[in-house]
Design a protein around this motif. Structure first.
Motif, PDB file in Angstrom:
ATOM      1  N   LYS A   1      52.146  31.649  34.803  1.00 23.30           N
ATOM      2  CA  LYS A   1      51.822  32.954  34.221  1.00 23.30           C
ATOM      3  C   LYS A   1      52.619  34.031  34.922  1.00 23.30           C
ATOM      4  CE  LYS A   1      48.244  31.383  31.807  1.00 23.30           C
ATOM      5  NZ  LYS A   1      48.712  30.359  30.959  1.00 23.30           N
ATOM      6  N   ASP A   2      52.885  35.092  34.226  1.00 20.39           N
ATOM      7  CA  ASP A   2      53.519  36.269  34.810  1.00 20.39           C
ATOM      8  C   ASP A   2      52.452  36.999  35.622  1.00 20.39           C
ATOM      9  OD1 ASP A   2      54.763  38.616  35.422  1.00 20.39           O
ATOM     10  OD2 ASP A   2      55.224  39.173  33.363  1.00 20.39           O
ATOM     11  N   PRO A   3      52.616  37.103  36.945  1.00 19.87           N
ATOM     12  CA  PRO A   3      51.579  37.727  37.768  1.00 19.87           C
ATOM     13  C   PRO A   3      51.267  39.169  37.354  1.00 19.87           C
ATOM     14  CG  PRO A   3      53.325  36.835  39.154  1.00 19.87           C
ATOM     15  CD  PRO A   3      53.748  36.655  37.731  1.00 19.87           C
ATOM     16  N   SER A   4      52.236  39.898  36.875  1.00 20.23           N
ATOM     17  CA  SER A   4      51.972  41.284  36.481  1.00 20.23           C
ATOM     18  C   SER A   4      51.080  41.355  35.246  1.00 20.23           C
ATOM     19  CB  SER A   4      53.280  42.037  36.233  1.00 20.23           C
ATOM     20  OG  SER A   4      53.993  41.448  35.167  1.00 20.23           O
ATOM     21  N   SER A   5      51.179  40.381  34.353  1.00 17.20           N
ATOM     22  CA  SER A   5      50.315  40.402  33.172  1.00 17.20           C
ATOM     23  C   SER A   5      48.879  40.050  33.543  1.00 17.20           C
ATOM     24  CB  SER A   5      50.830  39.455  32.082  1.00 17.20           C
ATOM     25  OG  SER A   5      50.690  38.117  32.484  1.00 17.20           O
TER      26      SER A   5
END
Length: 122
Positions: free
Chosen positions: A107-111
């Motif tokens: 997963k994209d950590p910022s999302s």
């Protein structure tokens, strides 16, 4: 001798292309962002010996990245799916299901930060 050098250059080009997209998470990858890796995969796919050699030279992080690119290719480049499936089978043989699980759970950590903020305000 020329063909051997040309093949060695192709092998080095794939590892280099993989390293260039190492900073991307799976949801961030698009066909245009992984184009260089895809080109190298497709150029080498017809030579099983080269595929096996290339995979043997990669570390586990590179193999995970390669698996992500394979899935991007399978999702959007239907005419070359047979080539991507050859790479997938060879990568799976080397990594087992781990690379697939890591790809699908990447997963994209910022999302995920946004998801937590939205949950907190809801």
């Amino acid at each position: 001798l020329y063909c051997v050098r040309q093949l060695e250059n192709k092998i080095m080009a794939l590892a280099s292309a993989v390293d260039k997209v190492a900073h991307l998470h799976f949801p961030q990858m698009t066909p245009s962002l992984v184009r260089d890796v895809s080109k190298e995969l497709l150029a080498l796919a017809n030579n099983e010996t080269v595929v096996e050699k290339e995979l043997s030279l990669m570390n586990s992080d590179q193999l995970d990245i390669l698996m992500k690119v394979i899935y991007i290719g399978l999702a959007g480049d239907f005419k070359n799916s047979a080539s991507y499936l050859k790479w997938h089978a060879a990568a799976y043989e080397k990594t087992g299901p781990g690379a697939i699980v890591r790809t699908l759970s990447d997963k994209d950590p910022s999302s995920s930060l946004l998801d937590k903020d939205e949950t907190a305000t809801a």
